[in-house]
Write a protein that holds these residues in place. Structure first.
Motif, PDB file in Angstrom:
ATOM      1  N   GLY A   1       0.817  -1.206   0.000  1.00 36.50           N
ATOM      2  CA  GLY A   1       0.000   0.000   0.000  1.00 36.50           C
ATOM      3  C   GLY A   1       0.846   1.249   0.000  1.00 36.50           C
TER       4      GLY A   1
ATOM      5  N   VAL B   1      -2.422   4.260   4.331  1.00 36.06           N
ATOM      6  CA  VAL B   1      -2.762   2.865   4.043  1.00 36.06           C
ATOM      7  C   VAL B   1      -3.512   2.252   5.222  1.00 36.06           C
ATOM      8  CG1 VAL B   1      -1.822   0.579   3.570  1.00 36.06           C
ATOM      9  CG2 VAL B   1      -0.809   2.591   2.491  1.00 36.06           C
TER      10      VAL B   1
ATOM     11  N   LEU C   1      -7.932   3.939  -1.173  1.00 35.48           N
ATOM     12  CA  LEU C   1      -6.669   4.638  -1.409  1.00 35.48           C
ATOM     13  C   LEU C   1      -6.746   5.492  -2.662  1.00 35.48           C
ATOM     14  CD1 LEU C   1      -4.097   1.816  -0.565  1.00 35.48           C
ATOM     15  CD2 LEU C   1      -4.272   4.026   0.588  1.00 35.48           C
TER      16      LEU C   1
END
Length: 737
Positions: A225, A245, A255
Motif C-alpha cells: 500500500g 494505508v 486509497l
C-alpha cells in the motif's frame, strides 16, 4: 405489436425495387436454370468486420504488488488453457479490493495472446433481478458480440445456450465475469474451448469441485500500500503514506479515491488527508446514519468484521464532502436513481446543474466510471461499493425530496420509451396517447435518438434501468406510468427477445391496470405476457393469461383488443397442432386456429386497420395450410397481397409468398412453389429481412430436392451458407427434403 400482429412485419414501409415473380392467376414461371442464376444474384450484406471482441474494463497504468496473485492467475489460466475442454478461474475478495483490475492486468500482460478469438465481459450485477441473473440476456449480448445477427438470436435460454456453444465451439475465447454469486451463473457462460475468469466476494465450493482454480485477493499489506501511495505521490513521507494505508485498511478503492481527491487540491498535503481521516472531519453529521453506513459498507466488503467497510466509508465521506457543491448534489442524485447507469440527459432531467463538470469531478475522484455502450450517449456508473455509500446517503434526504426525484426519473423514462416505441414500431395500435413532451426536450443537447436503429439501441442500453424504474413506479403507486412503460417496451422486448423482462414487467403492468380499474390495459398487458410465454415455449402459461384476458373483453370497447387476444390464441393452437402426433388431431388444431384468426380478422376490419387485416389474413392462410386446405389458402393470400401492395405494407409480402409457396407445394405445383419461394427470397433480401431470407432459401432447397433440380439446390445451398456466415453462424448441414 404491429397492427394487431407481432409476426415481425414492422411498420416502416420500404419500397423495394426488384424483380418479382407473379404466382397468382396466370403465373409467370422462371425456368430452373434462370431461377438458380437469380438466387445466385441475390445480394447479401457485407459481413461485419472480422475483429475479435475485446470487452471489459481497461487496465490501469499504476498497479503494484499482486505479484503472487498475477503469477497464480497466469499459471492457472495457462494450465487450464493447455488442457482439454474449457477452464474456470474464480477470483475472490472483498468489494473494491481490485479483483477486476487484477484480471485486466493479467489479460494485458500475457493472457490476451492465448485467446486470439476475443474477450467477452459481463458484470452480472447489471443482470441480477431478485437474486437471479437473466442468463438469456447475457448470452444474447455475447452472441451479438460474436457477430451473430440479431435476427438469428433465439428467445429462450436453452436455445441461446445451444447457439453460444455452437458458435464458440472452435473459438479460443476468454470470458470475464464480475460479481458472480452462484455456481450455475458461471457454468452457463463457460466457452467450450476457452477460459472463464469469474470474480466474486465469496468462495463457491461446488465450482471448485468442478475443477475451478481459486485465487484469493486480500487488501494490500502495509508495504504494498505504501508503494502504491508513493507511486502517486513520489515525495510522500513513508510514515505518512503508511498512515494513509492504515486508515484505508489497505483497500485499493479507498486509497485511490483519497489520493485522487488530494491530487485535485494542490494546496493540501498528505498530512492533511491523514489528519482529516483520523479526526473524522467529514462525517455525515448523523451518528446513526454514519454507523449504518459503516455496517453496510462492511457487509458489502464481505469481511464479516466491517473493518475494511468502515475504512472505505470514512474515505468516501471525506472525498464527497470535499468536492464542489453541485458535484455533491449530483452524487446524492446518483444515490437516489433506481438503475445502475445514468446519462447527462437523465441527470439534467432530474434537476442536476453543472452536470458535465460534476461528472468530470466524480470521474477524476474515481467515484464514477464510464461504461461501454453501443448507443450514442455516454453512460456513467458508480462502483458498486460507492453506489452502496451513495444510496445510504440518499436515505438521509427528506422523503418528499427523494420521491420528487424518483417521479422525475419515471416521467423521463416513460416519455423516452414512448418516443422510442413510435420510432421502432411506427403506427401500431396503442392504448396510451402520444407523450406531450417532445423528444427534443428529453435531451440535454441534441436528441436521445434519431431513427429506428438509434432508438432500439438506446432502449436496449437502458434495459436494466427500465426494470428498476418500473419496480419503483409500482412501489410508489404511479400505476399509469407502470403500464405506459410496459406497453412502450414491447418494441424492445419483442425486437431483442428480452422475454423474461417482458414477463416480469407485464405482471407489474397487470397489477397496475387492476389498481386503475382499466380492463383494456389489463387485456393488453396479459396479452404481452402471453406472447412472451408463447415464444418461451410455455404454452400453458400463455393460455392462462389469455383466458383471464378473454374474461375482460366485454368490458373493453376497442375491438382491436379482442383481435390481439384471438390472434395469440390462434398462434398457440397452431403451435399445439405442430406437436400433435395424429394427423387428424393436427388438422383439428389447425381449424381451431383458423376460426380464431378469422375473429381477429373481423376485429381489424371493424376498425378498420389495414395492416392488421393483412396480418390476420396471413395468419388465416397459415392455419389453412396447416389444415391442408391449400387452394383456400391461396385465395386468402391473393387478397392479402393485394391489400399489402395497395397500402404500402411491403414488409408483409415475403411472409405472404412463403406461405403461398407451402400452399403450392401442398398442391403438388412445384414450379409455382419455387416461383413463390423465389419471390419471397428476393423481397426479403431487398427489405433486409434476413431471417425470412433464410427461411425462403431453406424452403427453396427442399423444393429443388423434391423436383430433382440440382442447379437450383446447389445455388440455394451456396447462398444459404454465405448468408449464415455473414449472420455469424457456421454453414448449415445439408437440408433434407
Amino acid at each position: 405489436m404491429n397492427g394487431l400482429g407481432t409476426d415481425g412485419g414492422g411498420s416502416t414501409h420500404n419500397t423495394v425495387s426488384s424483380t418479382h415473380n407473379t404466382v397468382s392467376g396466370d403465373a409467370v414461371i422462371v425456368g430452373p436454370l434462370l431461377m438458380a442464376q437469380h438466387i445466385e444474384g441475390i445480394q447479401l450484406p457485407p459481413p461485419p468486420p472480422d475483429v475479435p471482441p475485446s470487452q471489459g474494463p481497461m487496465p490501469s497504468r499504476v498497479f503494484v504488488n499482486r505479484t503472487k496473485e498475477l503469477a497464480d492467475l497466469r499459471d492457472a489460466a495457462l494450465s487450464l488453457a493447455a488442457g482439454p475442454g474449457p477452464g474456470v478461474v474464480l477470483v475472490v475478495g472483498v468489494g473494491g479490493v481490485g479483483k477486476t483490475q487484477l484480471v485486466a492486468q493479467a489479460v494485458r500482460r500475457e493472457l490476451h495472446e492465448r485467446f486470439p478469438d476475443g474477450q467477452l465481459y459481463v458484470d452480472l450485477a447489471d443482470h441480477r433481478r431478485d437474486g437471479a441473473v437473466d442468463l438469456a440476456a447475457v448470452l444474447g449480448e455475447f452472441l451479438r458480440a460474436l457477430r451473430v445477427h440479431k435476427d438469428y438470436v433465439p428467445g429462450g435460454l436453452a436455445e441461446r445456450t445451444a447457439l453460444f456453444r455452437s458458435v464458440a465451439a472452435t473459438l479460443r475465447l476468454l470470458v470475464k465475469v464480475d460479481n458472480v454469486q452462484h455456481a450455475p451463473e458461471v457454468r452457463a457462460l463457460v466457452p467450450p474451448q476457452g477460459l472463464l475468469v469469474a470474480t466474486g466476494r465469496r468462495v463457491l465450493p461446488s465450482l471448485l469441485m468442478d475443477g475451478a482454480v481459486l485465487i484469493d485477493v486480500a487488501p494490500l499489506d502495509g508495504a504494498a500500500g505504501t508503494e502504491l501511495v508513493r507511486r502517486w505521490h513520489a515525495d510522500a513521507d513513508e510514515g505518512t503514506a503508511a498512515d494513509v494505508v492504515r486508515l484505508c485498511a489497505g483497500h485499493p478503492l479507498a486509497l485511490r479515491a483519497a489520493l485522487e481527491w488530494l491530487a485535485a487540491r494542490p494546496q493540501l498535503t498528505l498530512d492533511d488527508v491523514v489528519r482529516d481521516l483520523t479526526a473524522g472531519r467529514y462525517g455525515t453529521g448523523d451518528d446513526g446514519v454514519r454507523e449504518a453506513m459503516g455496517m453496510a459498507m462492511g457487509a458489502v466488503g464481505g469481511t464479516g468484521e466491517g473493518g475494511v467497510g468502515e475504512a472505505v466509508d470514512s474515505v468516501l465521506d471525506s472525498v464527497v464532502a470535499g468536492v464542489s457543491g453541485h458535484t455533491r448534489h449530483l452524487y446524492d442524485l446518483l444515490g437516489v436513481l433506481p438503475g445502475t447507469t445514468a446519462t447527462a440527459d437523465l441527470l439534467t432531467a432530474v434537476g442536476a446543474t453543472g452536470v458535465d463538470e460534476g461528472l468530470g469531478e466524480l470521474l477524476s475522484c474515481r467515484l464514477a466510471v464510464l461504461v461501454e455502450s453501443s448507443d450514442r450517449p455516454r453512460r456513467y456508473r458508480l462502483h458498486d461499493v460507492v453506489r452502496a455509500h451513495a444510496r445510504l446517503r440518499a436515505r438521509a434526504l427528506p422523503e418528499e425530496r427523494r420521491r420528487a426525484v424518483l417521479r422525475l426519473v419515471v416521467d423521463f423514462y416513460a416519455d423516452a420509451a414512448a418516443h422510442g416505441d413510435a420510432l421502432v414500431l411506427g403506427d401500431r395500435f396503442r392504448i396510451q396517447p402520444p407523450p406531450v413532451r417532445p423528444l427534443s426536450e428529453l435531451a440535454a443537447r441534441g436528441t436521445l435518438f434519431t431513427d429506428r436503429a438509434d432508438a432500439l439501441e438506446w432502449l436496449d442500453a437502458e434495459r436494466v434501468n427500465f426494470r428498476a424504474v418500473i419496480r419503483v413506479a409500482a412501489d410508489e403507486g404511479w400505476y399509469e406510468e407502470v403500464w405506459r412503460l410496459c406497453e412502450s417496451l414491447w418494441a424492445l422486448y419483442h425486437s431483442r427477445k428480452h422475454l423474461a423482462d417482458c414477463v416480469e414487467s407485464g405482471l407489474r403492468g397487470i397489477e397496475a391496470a387492476q389498481h386503475q380499474a382499466r380492463p383494456d390495459v389489463e387485456i393488453r398487458m396479459r396479452n404481452q405476457v402471453a406472447r412472451a410465454a408463447y415464444e418461451l415455449g410455455d404454452l400453458d402459461r400463455a393460455e392462462s393469461q389469455l383466458d383471464a384476458a378473454a374474461d375482460l373483453l366485454g368490458l373493453a370497447g376497442d375491438p382491436r383488443l379482442s383481435g390481439v387476444v384471438q390472434e395469440s390464441r390462434g398462434l398457440i393452437a397452431l403451435a399445439r397442432g405442430r406437436s400433435e402426433e395424429s394427423p387428424g388431431a393436427a388438422r383439428e388444431r389447425a381449424e381451431e386456429a383458423r376460426q380464431l384468426f378469422e375473429r381477429a380478422l373481423a376485429a381489424n376490419r371493424a376498425v378498420p386497420d389495414p395492416h392488421g387485416i393483412v396480418v390476420q389474413s396471413y395468419n388465416v392462410a397459415q392455419a389453412l395450410v396447416a389444415g391442408e386446405r391449400w387452394a383456400d389458402a391461396l385465395g386468402v393470400l391473393d387478397e392479402a397481397a393485394e391489400t399489402a401492395r395497395t397500402t404500402g405494407d411491403e414488409p408483409m409480402l415475403p411472409r405472404i409468398d412463403l406461405v403461398r409457396a407451402h400452399a403450392f407445394a401442398g398442391l403438388g405445383a412445384l414450379d409455382r412453389a419455387v416461383a413463390a419461394a423465389g419471390a419471397a427470397a428476393d423481397a426479403a433480401a431487398g427489405l433486409k429481412q434476413f431471417a425470412k431470407l433464410d427461411q425462403a432459401l431453406e424452403l427453396l432447397t427442399a423444393l429443388a430436392d423434391r423436383a430433382e433440380d440440382r442447379p437450383l439446390r446447389a445455388a440455394c445451398e451456396e447462398k444459404l451458407g454465405a448468408l449464415r456466415r455473414t449472420m455469424g453462424l457456421r454453414p448449415p448441414a445439408a437440408p433434407t427434403a
